[in-house]
Design an enzyme around this catalytic site. Structure first.
Site, PDB file in Angstrom:
ATOM      1  N   HIS A   6     -48.049  73.166  52.037  1.00 49.55           N
ATOM      2  CA  HIS A   6     -47.846  72.437  50.771  1.00 49.55           C
ATOM      3  C   HIS A   6     -48.034  73.369  49.584  1.00 49.55           C
ATOM      4  O   HIS A   6     -49.145  73.756  49.243  1.00 49.55           O
ATOM      5  CB  HIS A   6     -48.817  71.263  50.672  1.00 49.55           C
ATOM      6  CG  HIS A   6     -48.555  70.376  49.498  1.00 49.55           C
ATOM      7  ND1 HIS A   6     -47.429  69.580  49.403  1.00 49.55           N
ATOM      8  CD2 HIS A   6     -49.247  70.169  48.344  1.00 49.55           C
ATOM      9  CE1 HIS A   6     -47.458  68.908  48.257  1.00 49.55           C
ATOM     10  NE2 HIS A   6     -48.546  69.261  47.596  1.00 49.55           N
ATOM     11  N   HIS A  35     -46.497  74.210  45.449  1.00 44.57           N
ATOM     12  CA  HIS A  35     -45.609  74.055  44.286  1.00 44.57           C
ATOM     13  C   HIS A  35     -45.616  75.433  43.621  1.00 44.57           C
ATOM     14  O   HIS A  35     -46.524  75.741  42.840  1.00 44.57           O
ATOM     15  CB  HIS A  35     -46.125  72.999  43.310  1.00 44.57           C
ATOM     16  CG  HIS A  35     -46.474  71.680  43.943  1.00 44.57           C
ATOM     17  ND1 HIS A  35     -45.517  70.791  44.390  1.00 44.57           N
ATOM     18  CD2 HIS A  35     -47.662  71.088  44.199  1.00 44.57           C
ATOM     19  CE1 HIS A  35     -46.116  69.721  44.895  1.00 44.57           C
ATOM     20  NE2 HIS A  35     -47.414  69.874  44.792  1.00 44.57           N
ATOM     21  N   HIS A  56     -41.950  62.064  46.224  1.00 43.43           N
ATOM     22  CA  HIS A  56     -43.143  62.682  45.619  1.00 43.43           C
ATOM     23  C   HIS A  56     -44.418  61.903  45.919  1.00 43.43           C
ATOM     24  O   HIS A  56     -45.427  62.456  46.342  1.00 43.43           O
ATOM     25  CB  HIS A  56     -42.954  62.822  44.103  1.00 43.43           C
ATOM     26  CG  HIS A  56     -44.120  63.449  43.421  1.00 43.43           C
ATOM     27  ND1 HIS A  56     -45.221  62.718  43.022  1.00 43.43           N
ATOM     28  CD2 HIS A  56     -44.395  64.727  43.096  1.00 43.43           C
ATOM     29  CE1 HIS A  56     -46.113  63.535  42.479  1.00 43.43           C
ATOM     30  NE2 HIS A  56     -45.635  64.751  42.507  1.00 43.43           N
ATOM     31  N   ARG A  84     -46.287  56.345  43.597  1.00 41.91           N
ATOM     32  CA  ARG A  84     -46.176  56.183  42.136  1.00 41.91           C
ATOM     33  C   ARG A  84     -44.779  56.548  41.644  1.00 41.91           C
ATOM     34  O   ARG A  84     -44.204  55.836  40.825  1.00 41.91           O
ATOM     35  CB  ARG A  84     -47.204  57.091  41.443  1.00 41.91           C
ATOM     36  CG  ARG A  84     -47.011  57.198  39.948  1.00 41.91           C
ATOM     37  CD  ARG A  84     -48.017  58.132  39.290  1.00 41.91           C
ATOM     38  NE  ARG A  84     -47.934  59.513  39.745  1.00 41.91           N
ATOM     39  CZ  ARG A  84     -47.018  60.398  39.353  1.00 41.91           C
ATOM     40  NH1 ARG A  84     -46.056  60.031  38.518  1.00 41.91           N
ATOM     41  NH2 ARG A  84     -47.024  61.632  39.816  1.00 41.91           N
ATOM     42  N   HIS A 129     -47.193  62.930  48.790  1.00 40.26           N
ATOM     43  CA  HIS A 129     -48.568  62.857  48.320  1.00 40.26           C
ATOM     44  C   HIS A 129     -49.061  61.426  48.520  1.00 40.26           C
ATOM     45  O   HIS A 129     -48.340  60.481  48.186  1.00 40.26           O
ATOM     46  CB  HIS A 129     -48.653  63.151  46.817  1.00 40.26           C
ATOM     47  CG  HIS A 129     -48.238  64.536  46.416  1.00 40.26           C
ATOM     48  ND1 HIS A 129     -47.025  64.823  45.845  1.00 40.26           N
ATOM     49  CD2 HIS A 129     -48.905  65.707  46.465  1.00 40.26           C
ATOM     50  CE1 HIS A 129     -46.963  66.117  45.570  1.00 40.26           C
ATOM     51  NE2 HIS A 129     -48.085  66.686  45.932  1.00 40.26           N
ATOM     52  N   GLU A 184     -54.620  60.637  46.852  1.00 36.67           N
ATOM     53  CA  GLU A 184     -55.294  61.832  46.328  1.00 36.67           C
ATOM     54  C   GLU A 184     -56.439  61.439  45.392  1.00 36.67           C
ATOM     55  O   GLU A 184     -57.511  62.031  45.443  1.00 36.67           O
ATOM     56  CB  GLU A 184     -54.295  62.727  45.585  1.00 36.67           C
ATOM     57  CG  GLU A 184     -54.948  63.960  44.959  1.00 36.67           C
ATOM     58  CD  GLU A 184     -53.971  64.871  44.229  1.00 36.67           C
ATOM     59  OE1 GLU A 184     -52.794  64.485  44.088  1.00 36.67           O
ATOM     60  OE2 GLU A 184     -54.390  65.950  43.799  1.00 36.67           O
ATOM     61  N   HIS A 188     -52.984  65.338  51.047  1.00 41.77           N
ATOM     62  CA  HIS A 188     -54.314  64.934  50.568  1.00 41.77           C
ATOM     63  C   HIS A 188     -54.956  63.856  51.449  1.00 41.77           C
ATOM     64  O   HIS A 188     -55.886  64.140  52.178  1.00 41.77           O
ATOM     65  CB  HIS A 188     -54.306  64.498  49.087  1.00 41.77           C
ATOM     66  CG  HIS A 188     -53.755  65.524  48.166  1.00 41.77           C
ATOM     67  ND1 HIS A 188     -54.305  66.779  48.041  1.00 41.77           N
ATOM     68  CD2 HIS A 188     -52.669  65.512  47.324  1.00 41.77           C
ATOM     69  CE1 HIS A 188     -53.615  67.487  47.166  1.00 41.77           C
ATOM     70  NE2 HIS A 188     -52.607  66.753  46.717  1.00 41.77           N
ATOM     71  N   ASP A 226     -51.059  74.187  47.450  1.00 42.72           N
ATOM     72  CA  ASP A 226     -50.774  73.187  46.435  1.00 42.72           C
ATOM     73  C   ASP A 226     -50.616  73.772  45.031  1.00 42.72           C
ATOM     74  O   ASP A 226     -49.578  74.320  44.700  1.00 42.72           O
ATOM     75  CB  ASP A 226     -51.875  72.107  46.492  1.00 42.72           C
ATOM     76  CG  ASP A 226     -51.508  70.828  45.769  1.00 42.72           C
ATOM     77  OD1 ASP A 226     -50.380  70.734  45.262  1.00 42.72           O
ATOM     78  OD2 ASP A 226     -52.347  69.906  45.713  1.00 42.72           O
TER      79      ASP A 226
HETATM   80 ZN   LIG Z   1     -48.975  68.708  45.592  1.00 40.47          ZN
END
Ligand SMILES: [Zn+2]
Length: 456
Positions: free
Chosen positions: A61, A63, A208, A211, A235, A238, A272, A323
């Site tokens: 994971h 970004h 993603h 949410r 995700h 988290e 997470h 991450d």
């Molecule tokens: Zn992430």
């Protein structure tokens, strides 16, 4: 050309053995792991005296563009949401070439840490003004090109990001993330086609979060991923506020919702999964899904502590991710999984001998084979038929010197740092030699130019 790697110690099935050699095929797979192996005629032999050879680490994971915000959200008064504003500021300013060069920097640092495959959870899709690029995969392709340039393998987890949150107006900070649902699937189809039969870069799908993706679209995307046999990452759980928002919209918590809707199975990875109940631990175990823990990021953002002991007892598979790139060191993530539990419970060895597996073997496997399974990377065990992705550690490194063979894996998990990593091979091709990457100076120079441009 096939290669015979002859280290002083080789990690086989979680234990170091001496006198064993790793033989690779012409196309970069593991041919065999044998004691006293002799080189075949014409075969290249690498004598790795004074070094231990291990399966490559897999960062499930990442970004990559968040490498730019390192050190910029560590002042008093920060919370998760102010961190997000710094991240938005970086995302807003990057040209496609910048995205490429920042990703190269992150991937270089990964390679120097023994990481041979990355799962890039990619959600930068549009231009800075929010309009679509002519090529809807422009930025995704820049990230793939960056991985190829460094030489690590990549699962490009193309992320769906449709809204700021339930009942919330679009957030200007997220305008480069948003796509329309049809647009997302169209672009994913194109990328799937472009990466067909590519063993160095392949597609995964990443709604993603609950949410950012409404439930009907989440189901549609999960169906599409399953129909195309792609890994699905998202995700989940988290932060506590995310649970409150999910309950407000759906009447239940994220993991419960995913389980009730049949959206998790063994091709799913939840990133997470910190705030989960006993029932959700059981549901995750039954589904076969992987939890990707990111303990460095989770402690940096104050997310909470993953329930790793209960999850491991229940048989849940784990992987690790860097991450937010606060720190790129998967062995640090591995040791934190245990250390956080020790601090929380005021006890030691919480992950030791669960199911008969020793602590260091368990968390090292999460960092290698666990990540590989989460991404479909076919690596992580140095078994014949897997890709020959591996790295060496210097047994004379100041942190490791004098450790017995029996205790070496524990010493590596709890002590080793990047400076002990000497060589890295991906698909049998060496990309790091004697602690350096051939493109290192140029990648760093270019990255510094991008960082200066973004922050001045
Ligand atoms: Zn992430």
């Amino acid at each position: 050309m096939s290669t015979l790697l002859k280290p002083e110690l080789l990690l086989v099935d979680g234990k170091f053995v001496s006198g064993a050699a790793l033989q690779t095929t012409d196309d970069g797979k593991v041919e065999s792991v044998e004691r006293d192996a002799d080189a075949l005629p014409g075969e290249r032999v690498e004598n790795l005296r004074g070094k231990a050879l291990l399966p490559g680490l897999v960062n499930a994971h990442s970004h990559s563009f968040q490498r730019l915000i390192r050190g910029r959200s560590e002042t008093r008064g920060d919370n998760f949401w102010s961190w997000r504003n710094v991240m938005y500021a970086a995302a807003a300013k990057l040209s496609p070439e910048d995205v490429h060069d920042v990703a190269r920097m992150a991937f270089l640092e990964m390679a120097l840490n023994g990481i041979t495959t990355v799962g890039e959870f990619h959600y930068l899709h549009r231009q800075p003004d929010g309009s679509a690029y002519a090529n809807g995969n422009e930025l995704a392709e820049q990230v793939v090109a960056a991985a190829r340039s460094v030489g690590i393998r990549i699962c490009l987890l193309r992320s769906a990001y449709f809204r700021a949150g339930f009942g919330m107006p679009p957030d200007p900070g997220q305008r480069r993330f948003y796509e329309l649902p049809d647009e997302f699937l169209r672009n994913a189809e194109v990328l799937l086609d472009r990466l067909q039969d590519d063993v160095t870069a392949w597609l995964g799908i990443a709604p993603h979060s609950i949410r950012a993706v409404p439930l009907p679209e989440l189901k549609q995307i999960a169906d599409w991923a399953r129909a195309n046999k792609l890994k699905l990452h998202l995700h989940a759980a988290e932060q506590r506020v995310e649970l409150e928002q999910c309950i407000a919209e759906h009447g239940t918590t994220p993991v419960r919702l995913l389980a009730d809707q049949g959206l998790i199975d063994r091709d799913t990875t939840l990133i997470h999964a910190v705030h989960i109940s006993d029932d959700e631990v059981r549901d995750l175990a039954q589904s076969g899904a992987t939890v990707c823990a990111c303990p460095t990021t989770e402690r940096n953002l104050g997310d909470g502590i993953v329930r790793a002991a209960e999850a491991a007892e229940a048989g849940i598979a784990f992987a690790f991710g860097t991450d937010s790139q606060t720190q790129i060191n998967l062995l640090e993530d591995a040791r934190e999984l245990e250390y956080h539990l020790r601090l929380q419970q005021e006890k030691r060895l919480l992950l030791d001998h669960i199911g008969g597996v020793q602590l260091a073997q368990r968390v090292f496997a999460y960092a290698s084979a666990g990540g590989a399974d989460a991404l479909g990377a076919n690596s992580g065990n140095l078994q014949p038929g897997e890709w020959a992705d591996c790295f060496t550690l210097d047994l004379n490194d100041a942190a490791l010197a004098g450790t017995s063979q029996q205790h070496l894996l524990s010493a590596i998990v709890f002590t080793a740092d990047r400076c002990a990593v000497r060589d890295v091979w991906v698909r049998g091709k060496q990309i790091v030699a004697d602690g350096r990457h051939a493109g290192q100076d140029e990648i760093i120079t270019r990255y510094k130019e991008v960082s200066r441009k973004v922050w001045t």
